[in-house]
Enzyme design. Structure first.
Site, PDB file in Angstrom:
ATOM      1  N   GLU A 178       4.548  -5.108   7.349  1.00 16.97           N
ATOM      2  CA  GLU A 178       3.842  -4.014   8.023  1.00 16.97           C
ATOM      3  C   GLU A 178       4.312  -3.753   9.437  1.00 16.97           C
ATOM      4  O   GLU A 178       4.249  -2.613   9.912  1.00 16.97           O
ATOM      5  CB  GLU A 178       2.326  -4.290   8.027  1.00 16.97           C
ATOM      6  CG  GLU A 178       1.649  -4.095   6.681  1.00 16.97           C
ATOM      7  CD  GLU A 178       1.676  -5.336   5.784  1.00 16.97           C
ATOM      8  OE1 GLU A 178       2.438  -6.287   6.090  1.00 16.97           O
ATOM      9  OE2 GLU A 178       0.950  -5.351   4.788  1.00 16.97           O
ATOM     10  N   ALA A 216       0.871  -1.173   0.000  1.00 17.68           N
ATOM     11  CA  ALA A 216       0.000   0.000   0.000  1.00 17.68           C
ATOM     12  C   ALA A 216       0.909   1.224   0.000  1.00 17.68           C
ATOM     13  O   ALA A 216       2.064   1.143   0.443  1.00 17.68           O
ATOM     14  CB  ALA A 216      -0.877  -0.017   1.235  1.00 17.68           C
ATOM     15  N   GLU A 247      -0.843  -9.221  -0.447  1.00 20.08           N
ATOM     16  CA  GLU A 247      -2.279  -9.430  -0.202  1.00 20.08           C
ATOM     17  C   GLU A 247      -3.061  -9.480  -1.513  1.00 20.08           C
ATOM     18  O   GLU A 247      -3.980 -10.279  -1.671  1.00 20.08           O
ATOM     19  CB  GLU A 247      -2.809  -8.319   0.701  1.00 20.08           C
ATOM     20  CG  GLU A 247      -2.231  -8.400   2.104  1.00 20.08           C
ATOM     21  CD  GLU A 247      -2.622  -7.205   2.960  1.00 20.08           C
ATOM     22  OE1 GLU A 247      -2.175  -6.073   2.660  1.00 20.08           O
ATOM     23  OE2 GLU A 247      -3.389  -7.391   3.916  1.00 20.08           O
ATOM     24  N   GLY A 268       0.519  -4.880   0.840  1.00 20.51           N
ATOM     25  CA  GLY A 268      -0.680  -4.949   0.000  1.00 20.51           C
ATOM     26  C   GLY A 268      -0.446  -5.677  -1.315  1.00 20.51           C
ATOM     27  O   GLY A 268      -1.398  -6.209  -1.906  1.00 20.51           O
TER      28      GLY A 268
HETATM   29  N1  COA Z   1       4.613   3.108  -0.671  1.00 17.65           N
HETATM   30  C1  COA Z   1       5.005   4.241  -1.233  1.00 17.65           C
HETATM   31  N2  COA Z   1       6.117   4.357  -1.977  1.00 17.65           N
HETATM   32  C2  COA Z   1       6.850   3.259  -2.165  1.00 17.65           C
HETATM   33  C3  COA Z   1       6.513   2.025  -1.610  1.00 17.65           C
HETATM   34  C4  COA Z   1       5.317   1.948  -0.819  1.00 17.65           C
HETATM   35  N3  COA Z   1       4.901   0.817  -0.267  1.00 17.65           N
HETATM   36  N4  COA Z   1       7.444   1.110  -1.942  1.00 17.65           N
HETATM   37  C5  COA Z   1       8.346   1.765  -2.704  1.00 17.65           C
HETATM   38  N5  COA Z   1       7.983   3.059  -2.841  1.00 17.65           N
HETATM   39  C6  COA Z   1       8.698   4.107  -3.593  1.00 17.65           C
HETATM   40  C7  COA Z   1       9.924   4.601  -2.848  1.00 17.65           C
HETATM   41  O1  COA Z   1       9.580   5.569  -1.883  1.00 17.65           O
HETATM   42  C8  COA Z   1      10.728   5.198  -3.995  1.00 17.65           C
HETATM   43  O2  COA Z   1      10.164   6.446  -4.346  1.00 17.65           O
HETATM   44  P1  COA Z   1      11.133   7.725  -4.636  1.00 17.65           P
HETATM   45  O3  COA Z   1      11.980   7.284  -5.794  1.00 17.65           O
HETATM   46  O4  COA Z   1      10.184   8.824  -4.971  1.00 17.65           O
HETATM   47  O5  COA Z   1      11.924   7.915  -3.377  1.00 17.65           O
HETATM   48  C9  COA Z   1      10.431   4.239  -5.144  1.00 17.65           C
HETATM   49  O6  COA Z   1       9.207   3.584  -4.805  1.00 17.65           O
HETATM   50  C10 COA Z   1      11.487   3.180  -5.358  1.00 17.65           C
HETATM   51  O7  COA Z   1      11.670   2.488  -4.133  1.00 17.65           O
HETATM   52  P2  COA Z   1      13.095   2.317  -3.396  1.00 17.65           P
HETATM   53  O8  COA Z   1      12.840   2.107  -1.945  1.00 17.65           O
HETATM   54  O9  COA Z   1      14.012   3.422  -3.795  1.00 17.65           O
HETATM   55  O10 COA Z   1      13.604   0.958  -4.088  1.00 17.65           O
HETATM   56  P3  COA Z   1      14.638  -0.085  -3.457  1.00 17.65           P
HETATM   57  O11 COA Z   1      14.983  -1.014  -4.567  1.00 17.65           O
HETATM   58  O12 COA Z   1      15.749   0.607  -2.760  1.00 17.65           O
HETATM   59  O13 COA Z   1      13.810  -0.900  -2.341  1.00 17.65           O
HETATM   60  C11 COA Z   1      11.860  -2.051  -1.455  1.00 17.65           C
HETATM   61  C12 COA Z   1      12.711  -1.704  -2.713  1.00 17.65           C
HETATM   62  C13 COA Z   1      10.624  -2.789  -1.944  1.00 17.65           C
HETATM   63  C14 COA Z   1      12.677  -2.979  -0.534  1.00 17.65           C
HETATM   64  C15 COA Z   1      11.500  -0.752  -0.713  1.00 17.65           C
HETATM   65  O14 COA Z   1      10.934   0.150  -1.650  1.00 17.65           O
HETATM   66  C16 COA Z   1      10.493  -0.952   0.401  1.00 17.65           C
HETATM   67  O15 COA Z   1      10.855  -1.427   1.456  1.00 17.65           O
HETATM   68  N6  COA Z   1       9.226  -0.560   0.162  1.00 17.65           N
HETATM   69  C17 COA Z   1       8.191  -0.616   1.165  1.00 17.65           C
HETATM   70  C18 COA Z   1       7.719  -2.017   1.390  1.00 17.65           C
HETATM   71  C19 COA Z   1       6.646  -2.042   2.458  1.00 17.65           C
HETATM   72  O16 COA Z   1       6.889  -1.783   3.618  1.00 17.65           O
HETATM   73  N7  COA Z   1       5.414  -2.401   2.040  1.00 17.65           N
HETATM   74  C20 COA Z   1       4.325  -2.520   2.939  1.00 17.65           C
HETATM   75  C21 COA Z   1       3.536  -1.279   2.932  1.00 17.65           C
HETATM   76  S1  COA Z   1       2.126  -1.427   3.988  1.00 17.65           S
END
Ligand code: COA
Length: 258
Positions: free
Chosen positions: A133, A65, A113, A110
């Protein structure tokens, strides 16, 4: 037609691609609204026989999400967000037409999910699954605590939920979370091959398989009774008459979906 989705219909197979690759296809409210509306199209459009859901780009199916929409929300707003997410994912799970997730990278929060609300999942070799989460002081709210337990069992699900652990495609395969692991460039091809086969079967019978299997996890319904009724209802269909006649006449059945 949809701000955040790209759709493509070919030979009855409707591919829905979540298209926010710069945000790893995170589910903001616009994506959720588009998913809600696209599922209405799936239910309504007779030309759609089955569905693939995937994410744009090589890196992510859906990375969760959209976390940026969470800050500042109240308890009531949090509940409303979860309820809305659950309702949309129920619409996917209860679709009378098969919905397959092609997980082409991160399926987190999400995203995991969403994949779990589909009828089954295929993973690319780079796929990663998790419910992180608790890292945010949250829990899954779009059905993840329920469907992860259903799909991989309580002990394994709770370890993942409580540790925010991530598993790769091969572990997901071992746990039964996905049916196949294939190279990324073969992912959609593999899903199409499976759906082309399913699309040759009697659509009402296929829909009743979904309804009966869903009843296993629905405490308001007795699955065996659902099965009895679904089995009986098939006898009213032209396709059942066609299928049984074709077998007895040693020819290939041609189903019309009625
Ligand atoms: N919500 C909002 N933005 C998200 C996102 C999320 N769940 N997951 C990734 N993004 C965005 C990042 O903020 C980044 O945006 P920016 O370029 O404007 O800063 C872009 O997507 C790329 O992500 P980034 O984190 O730079 O890529 P990465 O390869 O370094 O890491 C992940 C990948 C998936 C490990 C990391 O993005 C992450 O941990 N995301 C969140 C996962 C999460 O907690 N999901 C559950 C949400 S309830």
């Amino acid at each position: 037609m949809y701000q955040t989705l790209v759709t493509h219909l070919e030979n009855g197979i409707f591919t829905i691609t979540i298209n926010r690759p710069d945000k790893l296809n995170a589910l903001n409210q616009q994506v959720m609204s588009d998913l809600d509306n696209v599922m209405d199209e799936v239910y309504r459009n007779d030309e759609i026989k089955s569905v693939i859901i995937t994410g744009a780009g090589p890196k992510a199916f859906v990375a969760g999400a959209d976390i940026s929409e969470f800050s500042g929300a109240s308890v009531e707003e949090g509940k409303a967000l979860a309820k809305r997410g659950q309702d949309i994912f129920f619409k996917i799970e209860r679709s009378p037409k098969p919905v397959v997730a092609c997980v082409n990278g991160f399926a987190l929060g999400g995203g995991c999910e969403l994949a779990m609300s589909c009828h089954f999942r295929l993973a690319a070799e780079n796929a990663k699954f998790g419910q992180p989460e608790v890292n945010l002081g949250l829990i899954p709210g779009y059905g993840g605590t329920q469907r992860l337990v259903q799909l991989i069992g309580k002990g394994r699900a709770l370890e993942l939920l409580m540790s925010a652990g991530m598993i790769d495609a091969n572990i997901a395969l071992q746990l039964g979370l996905v049916n196949y692991v294939v190279p990324q460039d073969e992912l959609i091809k593999k899903a199409i091959a499976i759906l082309e086969l399913i699309n040759t079967k009697a659509p009402i019978a296929v829909a009743k398989c979904i309804e009966s299997a869903n009843a296993v996890f629905d405490e308001t319904r007795d699955g065996f009774t659902v099965e009895v009724n679904a089995f009986g209802d098939c006898f009213a269909t032209a396709d059942m008459k066609e299928g049984t006649s074709a077998f007895l006449e040693k020819r290939k059945a041609i189903f019309k979906g009625n």
